[in-house]
Design a protein around this motif. Sequence first.
Motif, PDB file in Angstrom:
ATOM      1  N   SER A 285      34.112 -19.053  31.565  1.00 48.94           N
ATOM      2  CA  SER A 285      32.761 -19.594  31.396  1.00 48.94           C
ATOM      3  C   SER A 285      32.656 -20.987  32.006  1.00 48.94           C
ATOM      4  O   SER A 285      31.642 -21.320  32.623  1.00 48.94           O
ATOM      5  N   LYS A 286      33.696 -21.781  31.867  1.00 44.64           N
ATOM      6  CA  LYS A 286      33.676 -23.107  32.489  1.00 44.64           C
ATOM      7  C   LYS A 286      33.584 -22.991  34.000  1.00 44.64           C
ATOM      8  O   LYS A 286      32.821 -23.726  34.657  1.00 44.64           O
TER       9      LYS A 286
ATOM     10  N   GLY B  93      19.471 -22.016  30.603  1.00 41.42           N
ATOM     11  CA  GLY B  93      20.863 -22.192  30.204  1.00 41.42           C
ATOM     12  C   GLY B  93      21.288 -21.119  29.219  1.00 41.42           C
ATOM     13  O   GLY B  93      22.385 -20.552  29.335  1.00 41.42           O
TER      14      GLY B  93
ATOM     15  N   ALA C 207      26.337 -30.576  41.528  1.00 40.43           N
ATOM     16  CA  ALA C 207      25.733 -29.461  40.810  1.00 40.43           C
ATOM     17  C   ALA C 207      25.946 -29.674  39.321  1.00 40.43           C
ATOM     18  O   ALA C 207      27.080 -29.687  38.844  1.00 40.43           O
ATOM     19  N   ARG C 208      24.855 -29.864  38.579  1.00 39.92           N
ATOM     20  CA  ARG C 208      24.968 -30.023  37.124  1.00 39.92           C
ATOM     21  C   ARG C 208      25.094 -28.661  36.463  1.00 39.92           C
ATOM     22  O   ARG C 208      24.409 -27.706  36.832  1.00 39.92           O
ATOM     23  N   VAL C 209      25.969 -28.587  35.460  1.00 39.02           N
ATOM     24  CA  VAL C 209      26.238 -27.334  34.768  1.00 39.02           C
ATOM     25  C   VAL C 209      25.300 -27.206  33.571  1.00 39.02           C
ATOM     26  O   VAL C 209      24.575 -28.133  33.213  1.00 39.02           O
ATOM     27  N   HIS C 210      25.337 -26.054  32.927  1.00 34.86           N
ATOM     28  CA  HIS C 210      24.660 -25.872  31.650  1.00 34.86           C
ATOM     29  C   HIS C 210      25.605 -26.375  30.560  1.00 34.86           C
ATOM     30  O   HIS C 210      26.697 -25.858  30.382  1.00 34.86           O
ATOM     31  N   ASN C 211      25.156 -27.393  29.827  1.00 33.87           N
ATOM     32  CA  ASN C 211      26.008 -28.104  28.888  1.00 33.87           C
ATOM     33  C   ASN C 211      25.696 -27.683  27.457  1.00 33.87           C
ATOM     34  O   ASN C 211      24.619 -27.981  26.930  1.00 33.87           O
TER      35      ASN C 211
ATOM     36  N   ALA D 196      32.212 -20.709  35.538  1.00 34.08           N
ATOM     37  CA  ALA D 196      30.871 -20.203  35.849  1.00 34.08           C
ATOM     38  C   ALA D 196      29.783 -21.239  35.615  1.00 34.08           C
ATOM     39  O   ALA D 196      28.594 -20.935  35.737  1.00 34.08           O
ATOM     40  N   GLY D 197      30.171 -22.467  35.279  1.00 32.78           N
ATOM     41  CA  GLY D 197      29.182 -23.526  35.087  1.00 32.78           C
ATOM     42  C   GLY D 197      28.601 -23.592  33.696  1.00 32.78           C
ATOM     43  O   GLY D 197      27.501 -24.116  33.501  1.00 32.78           O
ATOM     44  N   LEU D 198      29.337 -23.087  32.707  1.00 35.16           N
ATOM     45  CA  LEU D 198      28.913 -23.123  31.309  1.00 35.16           C
ATOM     46  C   LEU D 198      29.903 -24.011  30.557  1.00 35.16           C
ATOM     47  O   LEU D 198      31.036 -23.613  30.303  1.00 35.16           O
ATOM     48  N   LEU D 199      29.478 -25.206  30.204  1.00 33.32           N
ATOM     49  CA  LEU D 199      30.373 -26.242  29.704  1.00 33.32           C
ATOM     50  C   LEU D 199      30.378 -26.311  28.172  1.00 33.32           C
ATOM     51  O   LEU D 199      29.366 -26.141  27.532  1.00 33.32           O
TER      52      LEU D 199
END
Length: 361
Positions: free
Chosen positions: A316-317, A345, A2-6, A319-322
């Motif tokens: 936030s991390k 994103g 699963a790719r996160v929002h970077n 939650a997939g927010l990098l």
Amino acid sequence: MARVHNFSAGPAALPEAVLRQAQSEMLEWNGIGASIVEISHRSAEFIEVAARAEADLRTLLSIPDDYAVLFQAGGATTAQALLALNFANPGQTVDYVVSGHWGKTAIKQVKDYVNVNVAATSEASHFTDIPARDTWQLSADAAYVHITANETIHGVEFRDTPDVGSVPLFADFSSSIASEPVDVSKYGVIYAGAQKNLGPVGVAVVIIRRDLLERSGQPRADIFDYRSHSARDSMLNTPPTWNWYLAGLMFRWMLDEGGVTEFAKRSAQKSGLVYGAIDGSGGFYRNEVVPGARSRMNIPFFLPDDTLTARFLTESKAAGLLALKGHKAVGGLRASLYNALPVSGAQALVDFMHDFQQRNG
């Protein structure tokens, strides 16, 4: 997977489509039995890749024919040093307008070669604004005027191209290039590290009005001479071929998505979402940049205390927010909204910000 929002400020996100194409071509490129990273930069196959990348970049940015395009190793900081060596005589005056950390860094790279005139600076206001044009103290005989189009750390951006008269305008566009239409003809030199909007770290783009290459500049090794690099199509020595290839994939992706006009719309939408969440938070979140100078690419923001900041980063991390930690020079938080970050994103970040405020406000 699963790719996160970077939200990394650089090296930054690349589009999944570009990464998957590079992945599929990694072992064997174009049926030649070898990877693109293994073949000679002087081979017909790589020269074709390089030529297409340049052609696509020229189309993407509407670069006129009287401008040379170079693909260089060393990044934007190296380009900063080479500006003085190539385009100013020893001891000649150059004008710098300083709107943040990277403007100050640019001066450090040239101060031993030229006489630097700081024509304007917003340091007294902690780089929360762009110095007003009518305050600039420009030199009549400057070799060039230098600006940083977008300050990645402080989150301020020139929203218009300043008029500096007949002196060539040089600009560091590392963190905002290809995010909206720009009239290249208004600049003498545009340079940008690729690792934010143009591709991977390890290659920089330098766009030079060709008549400036006729300047004698200063004594320098051939490897530091832009004339030599231009004459050899950026292959004076072995270039960063993999990075150049990946940048080419990125240019093609941006064109296929609709080009800079489309990315200008997306940038406005993404930054509008995040600034809206900040401004609508009743002070729980704050951005200290004067609204008219706010960056569309990099948004620093702050919470009421360090404890909340640390909690925000941890949650936030998860939650997939990098990569939302602010730069050490200013602290706090920072969201970088480069072209590869989708509007979804920015929306995911805003949703998290609202939820975090409800739980901690």
